[in-house]
Motif scaffolding. Structure first.
Motif, PDB file in Angstrom:
ATOM      1  N   ALA A 140       0.835  -1.210   0.000  1.00 54.77           N
ATOM      2  CA  ALA A 140       0.000   0.000   0.000  1.00 54.77           C
ATOM      3  C   ALA A 140       0.864   1.252   0.000  1.00 54.77           C
ATOM      4  CB  ALA A 140      -0.919  -0.011   1.224  1.00 54.77           C
ATOM      5  N   ILE A 141       2.006   1.194   0.683  1.00 53.57           N
ATOM      6  CA  ILE A 141       2.926   2.336   0.724  1.00 53.57           C
ATOM      7  C   ILE A 141       3.768   2.399  -0.544  1.00 53.57           C
ATOM      8  CG2 ILE A 141       4.835   3.424   1.972  1.00 53.57           C
ATOM      9  CD1 ILE A 141       3.795   2.029   4.520  1.00 53.57           C
ATOM     10  N   LEU A 142       4.286   1.253  -0.986  1.00 53.63           N
ATOM     11  CA  LEU A 142       5.135   1.217  -2.178  1.00 53.63           C
ATOM     12  C   LEU A 142       4.408   1.700  -3.428  1.00 53.63           C
ATOM     13  CD1 LEU A 142       7.140  -2.139  -1.878  1.00 53.63           C
ATOM     14  CD2 LEU A 142       7.922   0.187  -1.388  1.00 53.63           C
ATOM     15  N   ALA A 143       3.106   1.527  -3.455  1.00 55.39           N
ATOM     16  CA  ALA A 143       2.330   1.966  -4.614  1.00 55.39           C
ATOM     17  C   ALA A 143       2.459   3.464  -4.852  1.00 55.39           C
ATOM     18  CB  ALA A 143       0.854   1.588  -4.440  1.00 55.39           C
ATOM     19  N   HIS A 144       2.870   4.200  -3.834  1.00 58.69           N
ATOM     20  CA  HIS A 144       2.993   5.661  -3.942  1.00 58.69           C
ATOM     21  C   HIS A 144       4.447   6.119  -3.971  1.00 58.69           C
ATOM     22  CE1 HIS A 144      -1.314   6.550  -3.443  1.00 58.69           C
ATOM     23  NE2 HIS A 144      -1.297   5.388  -2.818  1.00 58.69           N
ATOM     24  N   GLN A 145       5.373   5.179  -4.142  1.00 55.49           N
ATOM     25  CA  GLN A 145       6.782   5.538  -4.291  1.00 55.49           C
ATOM     26  C   GLN A 145       7.112   5.718  -5.773  1.00 55.49           C
ATOM     27  OE1 GLN A 145       8.482   6.086  -1.348  1.00 55.49           O
ATOM     28  NE2 GLN A 145       6.446   5.602  -0.530  1.00 55.49           N
ATOM     29  N   THR A 146       8.218   6.355  -6.046  1.00 54.71           N
ATOM     30  CA  THR A 146       8.610   6.623  -7.426  1.00 54.71           C
ATOM     31  C   THR A 146       9.165   5.357  -8.093  1.00 54.71           C
ATOM     32  OG1 THR A 146      10.867   7.223  -6.820  1.00 54.71           O
ATOM     33  CG2 THR A 146       9.206   8.998  -6.809  1.00 54.71           C
ATOM     34  N   GLU A 147       9.149   5.381  -9.410  1.00 57.25           N
ATOM     35  CA  GLU A 147       9.704   4.262 -10.164  1.00 57.25           C
ATOM     36  C   GLU A 147      11.196   4.092  -9.871  1.00 57.25           C
ATOM     37  OE1 GLU A 147      10.270   2.834 -14.818  1.00 57.25           O
ATOM     38  OE2 GLU A 147       8.724   4.307 -14.296  1.00 57.25           O
ATOM     39  N   SER A 148      11.897   5.211  -9.720  1.00 57.24           N
ATOM     40  CA  SER A 148      13.329   5.133  -9.430  1.00 57.24           C
ATOM     41  C   SER A 148      13.584   4.508  -8.060  1.00 57.24           C
ATOM     42  CB  SER A 148      13.969   6.522  -9.502  1.00 57.24           C
ATOM     43  OG  SER A 148      13.389   7.395  -8.544  1.00 57.24           O
ATOM     44  N   PHE A 149      12.703   4.756  -7.106  1.00 61.17           N
ATOM     45  CA  PHE A 149      12.833   4.139  -5.784  1.00 61.17           C
ATOM     46  C   PHE A 149      12.719   2.625  -5.909  1.00 61.17           C
ATOM     47  CE2 PHE A 149      10.923   2.288  -2.002  1.00 61.17           C
ATOM     48  CZ  PHE A 149      11.725   2.765  -0.987  1.00 61.17           C
ATOM     49  N   LEU A 150      11.716   2.164  -6.646  1.00 61.63           N
ATOM     50  CA  LEU A 150      11.527   0.726  -6.814  1.00 61.63           C
ATOM     51  C   LEU A 150      12.714   0.096  -7.540  1.00 61.63           C
ATOM     52  CD1 LEU A 150       7.756   0.709  -7.839  1.00 61.63           C
ATOM     53  CD2 LEU A 150       8.711   0.130  -5.604  1.00 61.63           C
ATOM     54  N   GLN A 151      13.190   0.762  -8.573  1.00 63.33           N
ATOM     55  CA  GLN A 151      14.325   0.232  -9.323  1.00 63.33           C
ATOM     56  C   GLN A 151      15.578   0.147  -8.465  1.00 63.33           C
ATOM     57  OE1 GLN A 151      14.432   2.923 -12.664  1.00 63.33           O
ATOM     58  NE2 GLN A 151      13.093   1.636 -13.916  1.00 63.33           N
ATOM     59  N   SER A 152      15.768   1.147  -7.614  1.00 62.70           N
ATOM     60  CA  SER A 152      16.969   1.167  -6.777  1.00 62.70           C
ATOM     61  C   SER A 152      16.980   0.054  -5.742  1.00 62.70           C
ATOM     62  CB  SER A 152      17.112   2.526  -6.086  1.00 62.70           C
ATOM     63  OG  SER A 152      16.103   2.704  -5.104  1.00 62.70           O
ATOM     64  N   LEU A 171       5.969  -6.676  -9.918  1.00 61.60           N
ATOM     65  CA  LEU A 171       5.663  -5.861  -8.734  1.00 61.60           C
ATOM     66  C   LEU A 171       5.029  -4.543  -9.160  1.00 61.60           C
ATOM     67  CD1 LEU A 171       5.814  -5.313  -5.690  1.00 61.60           C
ATOM     68  CD2 LEU A 171       8.139  -4.425  -6.048  1.00 61.60           C
ATOM     69  N   GLN A 172       5.565  -3.912 -10.177  1.00 62.15           N
ATOM     70  CA  GLN A 172       5.008  -2.641 -10.655  1.00 62.15           C
ATOM     71  C   GLN A 172       3.561  -2.810 -11.109  1.00 62.15           C
ATOM     72  OE1 GLN A 172       8.183  -1.929 -13.489  1.00 62.15           O
ATOM     73  NE2 GLN A 172       8.988  -0.229 -12.288  1.00 62.15           N
ATOM     74  N   LYS A 173       3.258  -3.918 -11.759  1.00 64.28           N
ATOM     75  CA  LYS A 173       1.876  -4.182 -12.182  1.00 64.28           C
ATOM     76  C   LYS A 173       0.965  -4.375 -10.972  1.00 64.28           C
ATOM     77  CE  LYS A 173       2.934  -6.215 -16.695  1.00 64.28           C
ATOM     78  NZ  LYS A 173       2.912  -7.447 -17.530  1.00 64.28           N
ATOM     79  N   ALA A 174       1.484  -5.083  -9.963  1.00 61.51           N
ATOM     80  CA  ALA A 174       0.694  -5.293  -8.747  1.00 61.51           C
ATOM     81  C   ALA A 174       0.432  -3.972  -8.029  1.00 61.51           C
ATOM     82  CB  ALA A 174       1.417  -6.261  -7.817  1.00 61.51           C
ATOM     83  N   LYS A 180      -5.303   1.443  -8.539  1.00 57.39           N
ATOM     84  CA  LYS A 180      -6.592   1.413  -9.238  1.00 57.39           C
ATOM     85  C   LYS A 180      -7.734   0.950  -8.341  1.00 57.39           C
ATOM     86  CE  LYS A 180      -8.835  -0.464 -13.372  1.00 57.39           C
ATOM     87  NZ  LYS A 180      -8.657  -1.317 -14.593  1.00 57.39           N
ATOM     88  N   GLN A 181      -7.492  -0.100  -7.537  1.00 56.17           N
ATOM     89  CA  GLN A 181      -8.583  -0.654  -6.737  1.00 56.17           C
ATOM     90  C   GLN A 181      -8.716   0.015  -5.369  1.00 56.17           C
ATOM     91  OE1 GLN A 181      -7.425  -4.752  -6.782  1.00 56.17           O
ATOM     92  NE2 GLN A 181      -5.981  -4.571  -5.079  1.00 56.17           N
ATOM     93  N   GLY A 182      -7.684   0.746  -4.960  1.00 53.46           N
ATOM     94  CA  GLY A 182      -7.781   1.494  -3.716  1.00 53.46           C
ATOM     95  C   GLY A 182      -7.292   0.766  -2.482  1.00 53.46           C
ATOM     96  N   PRO A 250     -10.502  14.717  -4.703  1.00 50.74           N
ATOM     97  CA  PRO A 250     -10.781  13.757  -5.772  1.00 50.74           C
ATOM     98  C   PRO A 250      -9.498  13.138  -6.302  1.00 50.74           C
ATOM     99  CG  PRO A 250     -12.075  15.742  -6.082  1.00 50.74           C
ATOM    100  CD  PRO A 250     -11.109  16.033  -4.971  1.00 50.74           C
ATOM    101  N   GLY A 251      -9.534  11.828  -6.482  1.00 45.42           N
ATOM    102  CA  GLY A 251      -8.388  11.138  -7.059  1.00 45.42           C
ATOM    103  C   GLY A 251      -7.471  10.525  -6.020  1.00 45.42           C
ATOM    104  N   ASN A 252      -7.649  10.865  -4.750  1.00 50.73           N
ATOM    105  CA  ASN A 252      -6.820  10.260  -3.720  1.00 50.73           C
ATOM    106  C   ASN A 252      -7.326   8.863  -3.421  1.00 50.73           C
ATOM    107  OD1 ASN A 252      -4.906  12.272  -3.201  1.00 50.73           O
ATOM    108  ND2 ASN A 252      -6.393  13.444  -2.034  1.00 50.73           N
ATOM    109  N   LEU A 253      -6.406   8.008  -2.985  1.00 50.91           N
ATOM    110  CA  LEU A 253      -6.700   6.605  -2.790  1.00 50.91           C
ATOM    111  C   LEU A 253      -7.823   6.395  -1.785  1.00 50.91           C
ATOM    112  CD1 LEU A 253      -5.562   3.765  -3.655  1.00 50.91           C
ATOM    113  CD2 LEU A 253      -4.360   3.764  -1.496  1.00 50.91           C
ATOM    114  N   ILE A 254      -7.922   7.241  -0.773  1.00 54.94           N
ATOM    115  CA  ILE A 254      -8.884   6.970   0.293  1.00 54.94           C
ATOM    116  C   ILE A 254     -10.219   7.655   0.039  1.00 54.94           C
ATOM    117  CG2 ILE A 254      -7.101   6.634   2.014  1.00 54.94           C
ATOM    118  CD1 ILE A 254      -7.815   9.366   3.155  1.00 54.94           C
TER     119      ILE A 254
END
Length: 255
Positions: A140-152, A171-174, A180-182, A250-254
């Protein structure tokens, strides 16, 4: 007793706690009661670690690392306080273990939890760690991290069970599905037979403050029950976020 550590703490205390600015090794040595060489060596170690720095006027002051640690600790204390009643309500309504987590590197740390009263439950402890990519609160937290963070951190993707995601693209797809699903889910990716549902928590600046989630044996987290529990976890996260000063947009996960 570690005398070297005590010297370092004493120097740090004087530098950050003194009402008078300290500009020279001699001044600091006099206040700390150490030799000039000992003071210099200790001070250089603290500077190297980021706990002490020089300001624009060439005074010794607390470094950025010190502020980072203090801010992180305050945030965790505020988060636990803000989350307490909402976590209790979620625990009472679901009968499952509730976790409150924050991100530390590529792990989550459980800063609070409420155990399920059921004899078969998720095992964890406050202060314990888990790989963020393998548990619901972490995802839930990683979904809001940057792509560079995940790659690193991609080299840290290790298998813990047959269900663990160890491929960065997967992982990126997950994580994209999580957005998308919240909510995020864990289907036995950290411990065999144990799953979870989690939703991120936001602070008053709209930043990720942590995540709250349910953990339970997978035989209790059936697809049908997950659909029933998700709105409760979302409501819990929304309540905690508002306690931290977050304003729904509007648009926030919660939302």
């Amino acid at each position: 007793m570690d005398k070297t550590l005590l010297k370092g703490l004493k120097v740090l205390e004087i530098v950050t706690g003194s009402t008078e600015r300290i500009r020279t090794i001699e001044e600091l040595a006099d206040k700390v009661g150490l030799t000039r060489s000992n003071t210099h060596r200790t001070l250089q170690t603290l500077i190297h670690a980021g706990f002490v720095a020089r300001d624009d006027h060439d005074n010794y002051v607390g470094g950025i690392r010190l502020f980072e640690l203090a801010a992180n600790q305050l945030a965790q204390l505020d988060l636990r306080s803000a989350a307490s009643s909402a976590m209790r309500a979620l625990a009472d309504s679901t009968g499952e273990t509730i976790h409150l987590s924050v991100l530390d590197g590529f792990d989550v740390v459980y800063v609070d939890k409420i155990d399920s009263p059921r004899p078969i439950r998720a095992y964890s402890m406050i202060g314990g760690r888990a790989p963020a990519y393998a548990v619901a609160t972490g995802k839930a937290i990683l979904a809001h991290q940057t792509e560079s963070f995940l790659q690193s951190h991609s080299a840290q993707l290790k298998k813990h069970t047959d269900a663990t995601i160890t491929d960065l693209e997967a992982l990126q797809k997950a994580l994209a599905r999580t957005i998308k699903q919240g909510y995020a889910v864990n289907r036995g990716e950290w411990r065999d037979g144990v799953g979870g549902i989690a939703v991120p928590i936001f602070n008053g600046l709209g930043q990720i403050a942590g995540a709250v989630g349910i953990s339970a044996p997978l035989d209790r987290l059936t697809p049908a029950r997950v659909r029933l529990l998700v709105p409760e976890v979302i409501d819990c996260a929304r309540t905690i976020s508002r306690q931290l000063g977050y304003s729904d947009r509007p648009g926030n996960l919660i939302d």
